[in-house]
Design an enzyme around this catalytic site. Structure first.
Site, PDB file in Angstrom:
ATOM      1  N   ARG A 117       6.316 -13.802   5.833  1.00 35.84           N
ATOM      2  CA  ARG A 117       5.196 -14.130   6.730  1.00 35.84           C
ATOM      3  C   ARG A 117       4.481 -15.395   6.280  1.00 35.84           C
ATOM      4  O   ARG A 117       3.854 -16.080   7.069  1.00 35.84           O
ATOM      5  CB  ARG A 117       4.203 -12.963   6.766  1.00 35.84           C
ATOM      6  CG  ARG A 117       4.727 -11.727   7.480  1.00 35.84           C
ATOM      7  CD  ARG A 117       3.749 -10.580   7.387  1.00 35.84           C
ATOM      8  NE  ARG A 117       3.550 -10.173   5.995  1.00 35.84           N
ATOM      9  CZ  ARG A 117       2.722  -9.207   5.623  1.00 35.84           C
ATOM     10  NH1 ARG A 117       2.000  -8.560   6.534  1.00 35.84           N
ATOM     11  NH2 ARG A 117       2.595  -8.878   4.344  1.00 35.84           N
TER      12      ARG A 117
ATOM     13  N   HIS B 270      10.236  -0.899   7.185  1.00 35.09           N
ATOM     14  CA  HIS B 270      11.692  -0.858   7.263  1.00 35.09           C
ATOM     15  C   HIS B 270      12.222  -0.570   8.662  1.00 35.09           C
ATOM     16  O   HIS B 270      13.138  -1.245   9.144  1.00 35.09           O
ATOM     17  CB  HIS B 270      12.246   0.186   6.288  1.00 35.09           C
ATOM     18  CG  HIS B 270      12.144  -0.216   4.858  1.00 35.09           C
ATOM     19  ND1 HIS B 270      12.577   0.586   3.822  1.00 35.09           N
ATOM     20  CD2 HIS B 270      11.663  -1.339   4.274  1.00 35.09           C
ATOM     21  CE1 HIS B 270      12.370  -0.017   2.668  1.00 35.09           C
ATOM     22  NE2 HIS B 270      11.792  -1.188   2.918  1.00 35.09           N
TER      23      HIS B 270
ATOM     24  N   LYS C 117      15.725   0.977  -0.367  1.00 35.08           N
ATOM     25  CA  LYS C 117      15.356   2.387  -0.424  1.00 35.08           C
ATOM     26  C   LYS C 117      13.851   2.546  -0.608  1.00 35.08           C
ATOM     27  O   LYS C 117      13.224   1.662  -1.194  1.00 35.08           O
ATOM     28  CB  LYS C 117      16.124   3.124  -1.525  1.00 35.08           C
ATOM     29  CG  LYS C 117      16.219   2.478  -2.889  1.00 35.08           C
ATOM     30  CD  LYS C 117      15.074   2.408  -3.817  1.00 35.08           C
ATOM     31  CE  LYS C 117      14.063   3.429  -3.994  1.00 35.08           C
ATOM     32  NZ  LYS C 117      12.891   2.890  -4.798  1.00 35.08           N
TER      33      LYS C 117
ATOM     34  N   ASP D 121       9.323   6.667  -3.846  1.00 33.87           N
ATOM     35  CA  ASP D 121       9.781   5.598  -4.723  1.00 33.87           C
ATOM     36  C   ASP D 121      10.823   6.082  -5.724  1.00 33.87           C
ATOM     37  O   ASP D 121      11.793   5.376  -6.009  1.00 33.87           O
ATOM     38  CB  ASP D 121       8.603   4.974  -5.474  1.00 33.87           C
ATOM     39  CG  ASP D 121       8.959   3.608  -6.042  1.00 33.87           C
ATOM     40  OD1 ASP D 121       9.012   2.645  -5.264  1.00 33.87           O
ATOM     41  OD2 ASP D 121       9.216   3.525  -7.257  1.00 33.87           O
TER      42      ASP D 121
END
Length: 358
Positions: free
Chosen positions: A38, A80, A98, A179
């Site tokens: 961004r 995601h 992940k 996580d």
């Protein structure tokens, strides 16, 4: 993908993106086409530092780049789904960091969209593709430790609580289960078969996000005990290994198992495995003082290269998924995490709501 190789784009420019970018140098045929952030200036700095041909400060321009074949999505978890769906809609294959999504239904939606579009999609569960994990799987399938009786895994790291850090920020998908928890669940599925959740408990940080959890899975008749979390003191950290106890032997993915570079194998059944922690444990591991045979399985780079090789091979075959990491298994892991966190935290504190972009 052209005759010169596979053209990679990276969406986001954080720490994991930098590691992946560097590991592409170990992947034959990988070409660094473009990067997107961004912050356009940050994108240019990243591109210059890691050897990418172009930098974009806009997602639409990035996805319109004709030189990008596959997009590695390295943003925080809540972004995601939206980014993966946008990339698939633009005809790009995707490798999604992940956990693949915040919710199991979103992971399945990505898989459906990729199949419909005829592009490839996979969760970047890099641990499955490590040489050590592949060797462990082959040994188990060959019966080298006999029938599996049980397994135990831990991922408990020294990481003091910081409310604004990504790992603890619910708006960024923070928490130990998303996580860390995906690793033992995914590795259990890969080595032992689809796991089912038997029981679980989790603890909340002061802001309500899950800071640790214990849970039991079952792969067939084999129970798997798991401990994950972030702890305040270094001496509270866990073994961080994945140990499989068989009727004829014991096999362990050495610590930290998510980045395993070696296996320890005992050619006898055991009730418990020796600790690798402390001076005595480190010496035992290094010198095989406790009767183990240590099999070294070095990884390319930091270990992320192996999944990139697998993606390129799948693209060459025209696959929309990879047999070693199908979307359905990614979704199943998230489903287990959702079930764990659907229960109140120990002490009755409810789970903190997480933001799921898209």
């Amino acid at each position: 993908m052209d005759e010169k190789g596979t053209n990679w784009g990276i969406w986001a420019t954080g720490t994991i993106a930098a590691k992946f970018a560097d590991d592409l140098d170990h992947v034959p045929g990988a070409r660094k086409a473009a990067v997107c952030s961004r912050d356009a200036e940050r994108a240019h700095r990243f591109a210059n530092a890691h050897g990418f041909a172009r930098a974009h400060g806009d997602g639409d321009a990035f996805l319109a780049d004709p030189d990008v074949d596959v997009v590695y999505i390295a943003s925080p978890h809540p972004a995601h789904k939206a980014q993966a769906m946008a990339a698939i809609g633009a005809g790009k294959s995707v490798l999604i960091e992940k956990p693949i999504t915040m919710h199991a239904a979103d992971a399945r939606a990505i898989g459906d969209a990729a199949r419909t579009a005829g592009v490839f999609a996979m969760e970047a569960m890099w641990t499955r593709f490590l040489p050590a994990v592949q060797r462990a799987r082959a040994m188990i399938e060959a019966g080298e430790i006999g029938a599996v009786r049980r397994a135990e895994a831990s991922l408990v790291f020294h990481r003091p609580f910081e409310p604004g850090h990504r790992l603890f920020d619910p708006a960024l998908g923070g928490g130990a289960c998303l996580d860390l928890g995906v690793y033992p669940i995914s590795v259990a599925a890969h080595l032992l078969g689809r796991p089912q959740l038997v029981e679980s408990a989790w603890l909340a940080a002061p802001n309500g996000v899950d800071i640790s959890a214990t849970f039991t899975l079952a792969c067939g008749n084999a129970p798997i005990s798991v401990e994950i979390g972030f702890v305040e003191r270094e001496d509270q950290a866990g073994e961080n290994s994945f140990t499989i106890f068989g009727e004829a032997g014991t096999l362990r993915l050495d610590r930290p198992f998510l980045a395993a570079q070696a296996l320890s194998v005992w050619q006898r059944p055991m009730q418990t495995a020796p600790s690798d922690r402390g001076l005595r444990g480190r010496l035992a591991r290094r010198l095989s003082m406790d009767g183990r045979k240590r099999l070294r399985c070095p990884a390319l780079g930091s270990g992320l290269a192996h999944q990139a090789v697998a993606v390129q091979q799948a693209l060459a075959r025209g696959d929309t998924q990879h047999a070693l990491m199908p979307i359905d298994e990614s979704a199943a892991a998230i489903d287990i995490i959702e079930r764990i966190l659907a229960e109140p935290a120990a002490g009755g504190r409810p789970a903190t709501a997480r933001t799921a972009a898209g």
